[in-house]
Scaffold this motif. Structure first.
Motif, PDB file in Angstrom:
ATOM      1  N   CYS A 141     -11.685   0.228   1.232  1.00 13.47           N
ATOM      2  CA  CYS A 141     -11.545   1.693   1.229  1.00 13.47           C
ATOM      3  C   CYS A 141     -11.409   2.223  -0.192  1.00 13.47           C
ATOM      4  CB  CYS A 141     -10.365   2.112   2.091  1.00 13.47           C
ATOM      5  SG  CYS A 141     -10.594   1.647   3.816  1.00 13.47           S
ATOM      6  N   ALA A 142     -10.852   1.414  -1.115  1.00 14.42           N
ATOM      7  CA  ALA A 142     -10.725   1.858  -2.506  1.00 14.42           C
ATOM      8  C   ALA A 142     -11.945   1.459  -3.340  1.00 14.42           C
ATOM      9  CB  ALA A 142      -9.443   1.302  -3.119  1.00 14.42           C
ATOM     10  N   TYR A 170      -5.657  -8.596   1.493  1.00 19.79           N
ATOM     11  CA  TYR A 170      -6.384  -7.548   2.207  1.00 19.79           C
ATOM     12  C   TYR A 170      -7.859  -7.628   1.857  1.00 19.79           C
ATOM     13  CZ  TYR A 170      -8.315  -2.739   2.330  1.00 19.79           C
ATOM     14  OH  TYR A 170      -9.100  -1.633   2.516  1.00 19.79           O
ATOM     15  N   ASP A 219      -9.765  -4.374   6.922  1.00 19.06           N
ATOM     16  CA  ASP A 219      -9.946  -2.927   7.094  1.00 19.06           C
ATOM     17  C   ASP A 219     -11.350  -2.599   7.630  1.00 19.06           C
ATOM     18  OD1 ASP A 219      -9.139  -0.273   6.898  1.00 19.06           O
ATOM     19  OD2 ASP A 219      -8.315  -0.518   4.892  1.00 19.06           O
ATOM     20  N   MET A 257       2.326   0.454   8.910  1.00 18.96           N
ATOM     21  CA  MET A 257       3.451  -0.111   8.150  1.00 18.96           C
ATOM     22  C   MET A 257       4.576   0.909   8.034  1.00 18.96           C
ATOM     23  SD  MET A 257       0.818  -1.781   5.438  1.00 18.96           S
ATOM     24  CE  MET A 257       0.132  -0.224   5.038  1.00 18.96           C
ATOM     25  N   ARG A 316      -4.268  -2.425  14.268  1.00 20.15           N
ATOM     26  CA  ARG A 316      -3.803  -1.052  14.076  1.00 20.15           C
ATOM     27  C   ARG A 316      -4.216  -0.224  15.278  1.00 20.15           C
ATOM     28  NH1 ARG A 316      -3.411   0.745   8.758  1.00 20.15           N
ATOM     29  NH2 ARG A 316      -3.830   2.834   9.548  1.00 20.15           N
ATOM     30  N   ASP A 344      -3.790   6.143   9.396  1.00 24.34           N
ATOM     31  CA  ASP A 344      -2.716   5.815   8.443  1.00 24.34           C
ATOM     32  C   ASP A 344      -1.467   6.671   8.629  1.00 24.34           C
ATOM     33  OD1 ASP A 344      -4.659   4.190   7.457  1.00 24.34           O
ATOM     34  OD2 ASP A 344      -4.568   4.938   5.410  1.00 24.34           O
ATOM     35  N   CYS A 346      -7.545  -3.843  11.158  1.00 26.81           N
ATOM     36  CA  CYS A 346      -7.157  -2.507  10.708  1.00 26.81           C
ATOM     37  C   CYS A 346      -8.343  -1.575  10.856  1.00 26.81           C
ATOM     38  CB  CYS A 346      -6.670  -2.587   9.254  1.00 26.81           C
ATOM     39  SG  CYS A 346      -6.246  -0.999   8.532  1.00 26.81           S
ATOM     40  N   LYS A 372      -5.139  -8.912   6.113  1.00 20.25           N
ATOM     41  CA  LYS A 372      -5.348  -7.585   6.711  1.00 20.25           C
ATOM     42  C   LYS A 372      -6.797  -7.205   6.465  1.00 20.25           C
ATOM     43  CE  LYS A 372      -4.013  -2.752   6.065  1.00 20.25           C
ATOM     44  NZ  LYS A 372      -3.030  -1.834   5.467  1.00 20.25           N
ATOM     45  N   TRP A 381      -7.959   1.170  12.760  1.00 25.34           N
ATOM     46  CA  TRP A 381      -7.290   2.452  13.031  1.00 25.34           C
ATOM     47  C   TRP A 381      -7.344   2.885  14.495  1.00 25.34           C
ATOM     48  CZ3 TRP A 381     -11.777   3.625   9.513  1.00 25.34           C
ATOM     49  CH2 TRP A 381     -11.587   3.038   8.252  1.00 25.34           C
ATOM     50  N   TRP A 406       0.793  -1.238   0.000  1.00 23.12           N
ATOM     51  CA  TRP A 406       0.000   0.000   0.000  1.00 23.12           C
ATOM     52  C   TRP A 406       0.825   1.289   0.000  1.00 23.12           C
ATOM     53  CZ3 TRP A 406      -4.560   1.305  -1.524  1.00 23.12           C
ATOM     54  CH2 TRP A 406      -5.050   2.570  -1.200  1.00 23.12           C
ATOM     55  N   ASP A 449      -2.168  -5.347  -0.528  1.00 24.42           N
ATOM     56  CA  ASP A 449      -3.208  -4.528   0.104  1.00 24.42           C
ATOM     57  C   ASP A 449      -4.357  -4.313  -0.881  1.00 24.42           C
ATOM     58  OD1 ASP A 449      -4.329  -2.023   1.589  1.00 24.42           O
ATOM     59  OD2 ASP A 449      -2.711  -2.684   2.899  1.00 24.42           O
ATOM     60  N   ASP A 450      -5.069  -3.230  -0.726  1.00 31.09           N
ATOM     61  CA  ASP A 450      -6.268  -2.952  -1.514  1.00 31.09           C
ATOM     62  C   ASP A 450      -5.948  -2.935  -3.017  1.00 31.09           C
ATOM     63  OD1 ASP A 450      -8.905  -2.346  -1.845  1.00 31.09           O
ATOM     64  OD2 ASP A 450      -8.859  -0.479  -0.709  1.00 31.09           O
TER      65      ASP A 450
HETATM   66  C1  GLA Z   1      -7.002   2.160   4.820  1.00 27.10           C
HETATM   67  C2  GLA Z   1      -5.889   1.444   5.609  1.00 27.10           C
HETATM   68  C3  GLA Z   1      -4.600   1.509   4.814  1.00 27.10           C
HETATM   69  C4  GLA Z   1      -4.807   0.844   3.453  1.00 27.10           C
HETATM   70  C5  GLA Z   1      -5.965   1.510   2.717  1.00 27.10           C
HETATM   71  C6  GLA Z   1      -6.356   0.758   1.467  1.00 27.10           C
HETATM   72  O1  GLA Z   1      -6.746   3.529   4.725  1.00 27.10           O
HETATM   73  O2  GLA Z   1      -5.724   2.018   6.880  1.00 27.10           O
HETATM   74  O3  GLA Z   1      -3.546   0.870   5.514  1.00 27.10           O
HETATM   75  O4  GLA Z   1      -5.062  -0.519   3.646  1.00 27.10           O
HETATM   76  O5  GLA Z   1      -7.123   1.601   3.535  1.00 27.10           O
HETATM   77  O6  GLA Z   1      -7.426   1.341   0.793  1.00 27.10           O
END
Ligand code: GLA
Length: 406
Positions: free
Chosen positions: A125-126, A117, A153, A252, A204, A208, A185, A151, A187, A39, A74-75
């Motif tokens: 998130c994407a 992920y 989210d 990360m 997490r 981020d 994850c 992972k 946050w 990511w 990741d995403d």
């Molecule tokens: C969130 C996560 C990031 C990453 C993005 C991917 O923001 O906290 O670490 O995985 O999504 O879209």
């Protein structure tokens, strides 16, 4: 009497039904996981070649020998829709023409492990398909692809209960039968350190990270990733919750992604002090010698990976110098003097007079009774003992990291 017993029984049932029934594979992360995640450098611009090249370079550069094991996508690895017939997630055929099982096989053939992920909400998130409502199906798919790490989210999760959503996926992974590290994850939004110990191996603890030392949020406005120092400040109270198989994850690594070398060194040192998962986030194919040297410093990594799994506590924070201590398994200690200011700072530390104690860990330095040798982790040399006052200069945005050897 009978009636009130019945009422109590119903009440107990109600409590049980909202309780988190967690079930995780035990012992998968007795020390903090180490690896790489796509990511921070690539966002959704990922593909099969990138993973293969990264795996190859893990072996040839010495990253694997230093302990980095998990290669995590990741995403952005999926198509925008689930399979219309089976409902399964689909690996994007343009980015991953041979599919995820073949890629997992390749990564495994290098003696490494492979991760993916997804998200507890309805979308990632994407904007790719999320797992909500498909926990069992997705867990079975990952197991069939021989995935080793997930992972998970927290986007598009309005109205969902975090402990329950994460517990559901943890249970689905467990039931699917393949040991998969589960990386939460969300946050730190729902204080996962209070409830995730039996659900996953890491969570997490913050929003981020970005490749920036100190972020002036007042000037930035809007959403922005955290600077390294914001994340450092947020770790202060969390050490009580981490330990073998359940780690705080301050996000990360951004080593090699544009900060100054001293800042990268500070960032890596502090993550090692925090017993943080060490997931490199740089382009391994273009890594400089300096970045590689930071990421593979074996003495720093030994502090991160120490079997006792105790996260550092902050001993003092004055005049831009923060001092952090981490007790180690064999009676040694790790110490980090961190200079947050834009100027070099002199430090003077009288080991015998300072009262370094931690009630939670029930550990004390007792330098009045024990003379520890001082090993400088970055300059790789002994610099005296705790019998004498330490006088040193710490460069701006840099650290003096020591191992106190008993
Ligand atoms: C969130 C996560 C990031 C990453 C993005 C991917 O923001 O906290 O670490 O995985 O999504 O879209």
């Amino acid at each position: 009497m009978r009636y009130s017993l019945k009422k109590m029984f119903i009440a107990a049932l109600a409590i049980c039904s909202t309780t988190v029934h967690a079930q995780k594979f035990e012992g998968l992360a007795l020390t903090p996981p180490m690896g790489w995640n796509s990511w921070n450098t690539f966002q959704t611009n990922i593909n099969e070649e990138l993973v293969k090249q990264t795996a190859d370079l893990f072996v040839s550069s010495g990253m694997k020998d230093a302990g980095y094991t998990y290669i995590v996508l990741d995403d952005g690895w999926m198509t925008m829709q689930r399979d219309s017939v089976t409902g399964d997630l689909v690996a994007d055929p343009k980015k991953f023409p041979h599919g995820m099982k073949a890629l997992a096989d390749y990564v495994h053939s290098k003696g490494l492990k492979f991760g993916l992920y997804n998200c507890a909400g309805t979308k990632t998130c994407a904007g790719y398909p999320g797992t909500h409502g498909h926990e069992v199906q997705d867990a079975k798919l990952y197991a069939s692809w021989d995935i080793d790490y997930l992972k998970f989210d927290w986007c598009y999760a309005d109205g969902l209960n975090a402990p329950q959503s994460y517990a559901a996926m943890s249970k689905a992974l467990h039931d699917a039968g393949r040991p998969i590290i589960f990386s939460l994850c969300e946050w730190g939004s729902n204080k996962p350190w209070l409830w995730a110990k039996n659900i996953g191996q890491l969570w997490r603890s913050t929003g981020d990270i970005g490749a920036v030392f100190e972020r002036d949020t007042a000037k930035d406005g809007g959403w922005h990733p955290n600077g390294v120092m914001t994340i450092v400040d947020l770790q202060d109270t969390l050490y009580k919750y981490a330990g073998p198989d359940h780690w705080n994850d301050p996000d990360m690594l951004e080593v090699g992604n544009g900060m100054k070398i001293g800042e990268d060194r500070l960032h890596f040192s502090m993550w090692c002090m925090f017993a943080a998962p060490l997931m490199a986030g740089n382009d391994i194919r273009k890594m400089s010698k300096e970045t590689l040297a930071i990421l593979t410093n074996k003495d720093a990594i030994a502090i991160d990976q120490d079997a006792a799994g105790m996260q550092a506590f902050r001993y003092s924070n004055k005049d831009s110098i923060q001092t952090w201590f981490k007790p180690l398994q064999n009676g040694d200690w790790a110490v980090c003097f961190l200079n947050r200011s834009t100027k070099p700072q002199s430090i003077s530390f009288d080991w015998k007079k300072e009262n370094v104690q931690n009630e939670f860990y029930k550990k004390g330095l007792h330098a009045d009774a024990i003379a520890y040798k001082l090993y400088d982790v970055w300059n790789k040399k002994n610099i005296g003992t705790t019998a004498k006052v330490l006088n040193a200069t710490v460069a701006s945005h840099d650290v003096l990291m020591l191992r106190l050897v008993k």
